[in-house]
Design an enzyme around this catalytic site. Structure first.
Site, short mmCIF file in Angstrom:
data_model
loop_
_atom_site.label_atom_id
_atom_site.label_comp_id
_atom_site.label_asym_id
_atom_site.label_seq_id
_atom_site.Cartn_x
_atom_site.Cartn_y
_atom_site.Cartn_z
NE ARG A 202 28.72 39.38 48.04
CZ ARG A 202 27.71 39.12 47.21
NH1 ARG A 202 27.59 37.94 46.64
NH2 ARG A 202 26.81 40.05 46.94
N GLY B 197 49.89 33.74 52.09
CA GLY B 197 51.20 34.31 51.81
C GLY B 197 51.20 35.64 51.09
CG ASN C 237 19.31 38.86 30.35
OD1 ASN C 237 18.95 38.02 29.53
ND2 ASN C 237 19.43 38.60 31.63
CE1 TYR D 110 24.91 44.32 36.67
CE2 TYR D 110 24.60 43.03 34.68
CZ TYR D 110 25.35 43.34 35.80
OH TYR D 110 26.52 42.68 36.04
CE LYS E 20 27.99 45.69 35.56
NZ LYS E 20 29.18 45.88 36.43
#
Length: 259
Positions: A28, A66, A161, A167, A171
């Protein structure tokens, strides 16, 4: 002794005909966009996600359009899951030449309220998870003397942040890991790069209120949120022949919010 055969060139979109691409978190959002783009360019995509149902659903959509794809259950936060999953894939394909490490989690909280398990879970999944994936996949790349690895990070890893110290640490850690691994593997014709998305239009951002959405857009000079296809285009470039002389870099896909 190696011989110089001249620079690799490519015209038009990258072609991945005959190559297998493993995309974690591929069912997703950004991962789904990457999976579809690689399949559209001819790759046989292995869509990996913790939930088998979601992985198989995305793979089925690719096949219906396809492309070639299969879905597998793989938890990057679990040693046994990664080892067993990659071992089975290498047994099936001989090697996994294209690896996109996109899976990741958040457990947001201000530091003074952050519980240790919130820190450990994010670092153990996002950062250690990429170590697990690379440690499992790279031997087959070395054996074939070819590989392309793209690790999906975040603009938060560069600018920080509030409420995301875990997090952001995971990263930015991935970027340092990737630069070191790029130096280790360059002589084996294996490149390692990162793509760092900014604010991307996904299921999560679609539910944001108008005020919150405006505050996000105020930080983006291009004045729109990115799309999974924007990120997928950057990933496809770094996996392709046109980027064969690029390794250890981070490609920012953020509309100019961090320069």
């Amino acid at each position: 002794m190696s011989t110089f055969e001249g620079p690799a060139t490519s015209e038009g979109p990258a072609s991945f005909e005959g190559k297998v691409a493993l995309v974690t978190g591929g069912s997703r959002g950004i991962g789904r966009g990457i999976s579809q783009a690689l399949a559209d360019s001819g790759a046989e995509v292995v869509v990996a996600a913790r939930g088998l149902e979601g992985a198989e659903r995305t793979a089925a959509e690719i096949v219906e359009s396809g492309g070639k794809a299969r879905g597998i259950s793989l938890d990057i936060g679990d040693d046994a899951s990664v080892e067993a999953g990659v071992k089975a894939l290498v047994s099936d394909y001989g090697t996994i030449p294209l690896l996109v490490n996109n899976a990741g989690i958040t457990r947001d909280n201000l530091l003074l309220r952050m519980k240790k398990d919130e820190w450990d879970h994010v670092i153990g999944t996002n950062l250690t998870g990429i170590y697990r994936m690379c440690r499992a996949v790279v031997p087959s790349m070395v054996k074939k003397r070819f590989g392309r690895i793209v690790n999906v990070t975040s603009v938060v890893g560069s600018m920080g942040n509030p409420g995301q110290s875990n997090y952001a640490a995971s990263k930015s850690g991935i970027e340092g890991f990737s630069r070191s691994l790029a130096r280790e593997l360059a002589s084996r014709n294996i490149t390692v790069n990162c793509v760092a998305p900014g604010f991307i239009e996904t299921d999560m951002t679609a539910d944001l209120g108008e005020d919150t959405r405006k505050k996000l857009l105020d930080q983006v000079p291009i004045k729109r949120l990115g799309t999974p296809q924007d990120v997928a285009a950057a990933v496809s470039f770094l996996l392709g022949d046109g980027a064969s002389y690029i390794t250890g870099c981070t490609l920012e896909v953020n509309g100019g919010m961090y320069m």
